[in-house]
Design an enzyme around this catalytic site. Structure first.
Site, PDB file in Angstrom:
ATOM      1  CB  CYS A 162      16.777  -4.396 -65.586  1.00 37.93           C
ATOM      2  SG  CYS A 162      15.974  -3.312 -65.986  1.00 37.93           S
TER       3      CYS A 162
ATOM      4  CD  GLU B 176      11.388  -0.868 -61.045  1.00 35.50           C
ATOM      5  OE1 GLU B 176      11.376  -1.680 -61.871  1.00 35.50           O
ATOM      6  OE2 GLU B 176       9.969   0.112 -61.010  1.00 35.50           O
TER       7      GLU B 176
ATOM      8  CG  ASN C 235      21.905  -1.691 -65.538  1.00 35.79           C
ATOM      9  OD1 ASN C 235      22.129  -1.328 -64.214  1.00 35.79           O
ATOM     10  ND2 ASN C 235      20.572  -2.500 -65.414  1.00 35.79           N
TER      11      ASN C 235
ATOM     12  CD  GLU D  64      12.135   2.513 -59.549  1.00 39.21           C
ATOM     13  OE1 GLU D  64      13.302   2.229 -60.377  1.00 39.21           O
ATOM     14  OE2 GLU D  64      13.063   2.584 -59.419  1.00 39.21           O
TER      15      GLU D  64
END
Ligand code: NDP
Length: 484
Positions: free
Chosen positions: A284, A250, A153, A458
């Site tokens: 997400c 993630e 994505n 992150e």
């Protein structure tokens, strides 16, 4: 017809590399369904070449000072900004996301990460701990060769969000993009080297899951950072655990977005649109479970339907388009399957619900109301433009329902009651929370999930802890006392 054929499939040891023995990977432009590039999957020889280059390159890179490393990362950020237009067009061709989005959200976000971690590189230090006359000092060391594996994505952003902190800390990286979006990471590698990165420090290899799996299990690899779905995360985490490797995961989500009756409705509708239809819902952290307090349900749905009229579906390269296709025919079919399940299980279709009558993989922005917690569209991550609206009565009730999921990536609340906003956020079981907004992810803020949505963070200074290891050195200033 679009053509986005890269110089070659892989970028290893500072140069483009090809091995036509690898199985072909066709890159399809989602707005037309046409092939725009054909690449080759990495063969075992290519994988070995990339890991060897990363292993050798890391030693040279780690020996440089943080200031020198940071300067190169910041130079790469400047080059990315200078070429934002070209890189945004490539991101649009790779993913189908509208240029209106990619011009502001992808290469720019990658540049932010390189700039931020480039700035931090010279500040990374250990500490000094006095113990009477003795003392301890710590050394913050890089992990070594890191593997980054990306979802489809945000191919440019993911390549930079993983590369920038890894490199700032003195690691090297082998990055495998999703086979669906193989193009953008190659440009990131090219630009990093143009900015002065030593050969071998950032490498890109193409391939499907099996290539990712070979990278994860290689003994030369110290750390794996994956952006992907929960099932893939489970496999990769287990494979990394076998050799006690560091991981950042993630993963997916099914995040709640709660709208209380005292919220500014227009603002809440904006948050719900942003949290469900940006990137055609392929984000997400999306707030796909929208809980609306009963008294304002009708007003919320009315305003939402009005605002959906503003969706402009069309050629993603036309800057007037603000709603693009699904990334692939497969993803489109998965999403259509969920829409059918929503209808079959008794949710009320308020808007959209079908493919658009045009080429490419377009699905209309879709809204279901009267969704109940047991429905499939309430429990599983759809990863498409499908919003589920639920009713609720009380704060206590909605909090229990919001947290009743295996996921814990993000959560949001819209309310004008300050105390309630903070109480609700404290109760959310999620890594990234929003009050009166949704889905912002600046590089300065930690980003990541709890529960099945992931491990580690992150962005921000937090990421440094996930790309370094601390060595403790005890220094004795007095004679050694032994028991005999
Ligand atoms: P997948 O989990 O299908 O794939 C992710 C990556 O892992 C791909 O590069 C894939 O390769 C690779 N892969 C697959 N199997 C293995 C394996 N056994 N070992 C190593 N690598 C493997 O995710 P998608 O690409 O479909 O992306 C969508 C998912 O990503 C959603 O669940 C979404 O929520 C999540 N995501 C999470 C984000 C976050 O920051 N938390 C951000 C963006 C997305 P290939 O594709 O070539 O098969």
């Amino acid at each position: 017809m679009q053509n986005a054929q890269p110089t070659s499939s892989h970028f290893i040891n500072g140069a483009y590399v090809e091995d036509a023995e690898g199985a072909p990977i066709e890159c399809i432009y989602p707005a037309t369904g046409k092939v725009i590039a054909t690449l080759h999957e990495a063969t075992p020889a290519i994988i070995d070449q990339a890991l060897s280059a990363a292993h050798a390159g890391q030693k040279i890179w780690a020996a440089m000072t943080g200031t020198e490393r940071g300067r190169i990362l910041r130079r790469a950020a400047d080059i990315i900004r200078d070429r934002n237009c070209e890189l945004s067009i490539l991101e649009t061709l790779d993913t189908g996301k509208p240029l209106q989005e990619t011009l502001v959200a992808d290469a720019t976000s990658g540049a932010d990460a390189l700039e931020y971690f480039g700035g931090l590189a010279a500040t990374l230090t250990g500490e000094h701990i006095q113990l009477g006359q003795d003392w301890v000092y710590t050394i913050r060391e890089p992990l070594g060769v890191c593997v980054g594996i990306g979802a489809w994505n945000y191919p440019t952003q993911i390549a930079c969000w993983k590369g920038a902190p890894a490199l700032a800390c003195g690691n090297s990286m082998v990055f495998k993009p999703s086979e669906t979006t193989p193009l953008c990471a190659l440009k990131v590698a090219e630009i990093l080297h143009e900015a002065g990165l030593p050969a071998g420090v950032y490498n890109v290899v193409q391939g499907r899951g099996a290539v990712g799996a070979s990278l994860v299990t290689d003994p030369r690899v110290a750390k794996v950072s994956l952006t992907g779905s929960v099932p893939t995360g489970r496999k990769v985490y287990a494979a990394a655990a076998e050799r006690m490797k560091h991981v950042t995961m993630e993963l997916g989500g099914k995040s709640p977005l709660i709208v209380f009756e005292d919220a500014d409705i227009d603002n809440a509708v904006s948050g719900a649109i942003l949290g469900n239809f940006y990137s055609s819902g392929q984000v997400c952290s999306n707030g796909t479970r929208v809980f609306v307090q009963k008294d304002i349900k009708a007003a919320f749905l009315k305003r939402l339907k009005e605002r959906l009229q503003g969706a402009v579906m069309g050629d993603p390269l036309d800057e007037a388009t603000n709603f693009g296709p699904m990334v692939s025919a497969d993803q489109m079919n998965i999403v259509l399957g969920y829409i059918n399940k929503g209808t079959d299980e008794g949710a009320t279709l308020v808007a959209g619900g079908k493919m658009a009558e045009r080429d490419g993989f377009f699905i209309e922005p879709t809204v279901f109301a009267d969704v109940t917690d047991d429905m499939t569209i309430a429990r599983e991550e759809i990863f498409g433009p499908v919003m589920a609206v639920f009713d609720f009565d009380t704060e206590e009730e909605v909090m229990a329902r919001a947290n009743d999921t295996e996921f814990g990536l993000a959560a949001g609340v819209f309310t004008n009651d300050l105390t309630r906003a903070h109480r609700v956020v404290a109760g959310f079981e999620a890594g990234t929370c929003y009050i009166n907004t949704y889905n912002l992810a600046p590089v300065e803020a930690p980003f990541g999930g709890s529960k099945a949505s992931g491990v580690g963070r992150e962005n921000s200074k937090e990421a440094i802890n996930h790309y370094t290891e601390v060595k403790t050195v005890y220094v004795a200033m007095t004679p050694v006392e032994a028991q005999f």
